[in-house]
Design an enzyme around this catalytic site. Structure first.
Site, short mmCIF file in Angstrom:
data_model
loop_
_atom_site.label_atom_id
_atom_site.label_comp_id
_atom_site.label_asym_id
_atom_site.label_seq_id
_atom_site.Cartn_x
_atom_site.Cartn_y
_atom_site.Cartn_z
N ALA A 186 53.90 68.85 -13.34
CA ALA A 186 54.12 68.10 -14.58
C ALA A 186 54.66 69.06 -15.64
O ALA A 186 54.63 70.28 -15.46
CB ALA A 186 52.82 67.45 -15.05
N LYS A 187 55.16 68.51 -16.71
CA LYS A 187 55.63 69.33 -17.83
C LYS A 187 55.75 68.44 -19.05
O LYS A 187 55.95 67.23 -18.95
CB LYS A 187 57.00 69.95 -17.51
CG LYS A 187 57.26 71.25 -18.25
CD LYS A 187 56.52 72.41 -17.61
CE LYS A 187 56.88 73.74 -18.27
NZ LYS A 187 56.29 74.88 -17.55
#
Length: 424
Positions: free
Chosen positions: A112-113
């Site tokens: 994720a980011k």
């Protein structure tokens, strides 16, 4: 509004990631290759409006993002970036690289980011806190210690993580230390976290140098980026008697063929916030960084730094990718043809996410390890991961980057296959 046509993005880091997936697809077994399109589409991409009241009473709106690329192997894991150039295709690519990275080192996480398009240096401390807390409230329904665990990235730090933890905890009605990593130690952060990414860069470089017969004693090293990653990597190489001959940061580029005095440079950077003007080295043009004769180059800044043109000019034996996505695929091909060993980002800079995993484990158990224990566990895990990638490259007669993707994609897609697709 940002372009969300991620399946057909024709530019930038997301395109780079898609090309990397295409390159690894022929190496995958037939039963896994039919799932490969899973990697080309983020599971979830959230764009949020982040309005805040500025210190002068005006209201400003910022655009924020959180992308969960793949959660097949566990909760999402990835940093939050505050930078004026943040946009959706970049965040998607960074989340995808986190998917690969956690799988390469075999952590029970997905990728994720997140980020906000903002220059944090233009905000007061109170404005920065308001921005962080409002952003957290906007993404709070998709993050959590068993859902998605943010961490610091460019433009964010332990203080920002503390605000995120507090805001999220307020909504839950109790303290949830495991919602983020990279927190202050007294709020459940881990010892060794700040230096972990740079330490991982050194460990991978040390291991690969042994395999290619490169002695670190007297080896010339150039470093792009002198934040937590670049500075710690430089410190460790210097301890092994390597010469740090060139350093570039946001203020400029400095060079000393006899080696830069890092102790003096650290004092200078603390006083001036940049390497430029350091008396122990001369200033050179930023583009000349790529022409310096060196044994090891460590790009530890932003993505997209090693272009086709620069790859043709580099004078190095090994590249250690401390940054995410610093090398274009076409540039990779040129480096291979020039027999320059590239240690890819998804293994080289995985020290940070590895210690983030250790922090998450410690938060879940409320039992904390010493810094020596952290470093011992980090070294052991990174050395094993490097060996796995090196052996996979030898077995498949491919580059280390392709080998890292082979290992990671097999683990990710096997999890996807065994979990099945709901509804069937």
């Amino acid at each position: 509004m940002s372009n969300l046509s991620y399946a057909n993005a024709e530019y930038g880091p997301w395109k780079t990631f898609l090309e990397q997936v295409d390159r690894v697809a022929p190496y995958l077994s037939e039963d896994l290759s039919k799932y490969v399109d899973t990697l080309k589409r983020p599971k979830r991409a959230l764009i949020v409006d982040v309005p805040i009241i500025m210190d002068d009473g005006t209201i400003r709106h910022f655009e924020g993002y959180r992308v969960q690329h793949n959660l097949s192997r566990g909760p999402g894991k990835g940093g939050i970036r505050y930078h004026p150039d943040v946009e959706i295709n970049e965040v998607m690519a960074l989340s995808a690289w986190m998917t690969i990275k956690t799988a390469v080192v075999n952590l029970p996480f997905g990728g994720a980011k997140g980020g906000i398009r903002v220059d944090p240096r233009t905000l007061s401390p109170r404005e920065l806190e308001r921005l962080t807390r409002r952003y957290t409230s906007e993404i709070s329904h998709i993050i959590g210690p068993q859902k998605d665990i943010p961490a610091p990235d460019v433009g964010t730090n332990a203080n920002v993580m503390g605000w995120i933890m507090d805001t999220y905890s307020s909504g839950q009605g109790h303290t949830v230390t495991g919602v983020v990593t990279g927190k202050p130690v007294h709020l459940g952060g881990s010892l060794g976290r700040v230096k972990a990414t740079g330490r991982g860069v050194f460990i991978t470089g040390y291991e690969i140098a042994k395999k290619i017969g490169l002695s670190l004693d007297g080896a010339k090293v150039s470093v792009q980026g002198f934040g937590n990653v670049g500075s710690e990597a430089a410190n460790l190489f210097s301890e092994y008697k390597s010469k740090i001959v060139c350093i570039q940061d946001h203020t400029g580029t400095i060079f000393n063929a006899d080696g830069i005095d890092l102790e003096g440079l650290h004092a200078h950077v603390a006083a001036t916030q940049g390497v430029l003007g350091f008396a122990g080295a001369k200033q050179i043009d930023n583009e000349d960084f790529w022409d310096v004769e060196t044994d090891i180059i460590i790009p530890a800044a932003l993505e997209g730094q090693i272009t086709i043109e620069r790859a043709k000019r580099l004078k190095a034996k090994m590249i250690l990718e401390g940054a995410n996505g610093p090398t274009y695929p076409e540039a990779d091909d040129i480096l291979v043809g020039r027999d320059i060993v590239v240690v890819p980002d998804v293994i080289c800079n995985a020290g940070g996410v590895t210690v983030s995993y250790f922090e998450w484990v410690q938060d879940m158990s409320s039992f904390f390890w010493t810094e020596d224990e952290i470093n011992e566990r980090l070294d052991k895990l990174m050395i094993q991961a490097v060996a796995d990638v090196w052996n996979c490259a030898a077995d498949n007669k491919c580059t280390m980057r392709t080998a890292a993707y082979i290992l990671a994609c097999e683990r990710i897609l096997r999890a996807r296959k065994e979990r099945g697709i709901y509804p069937g």
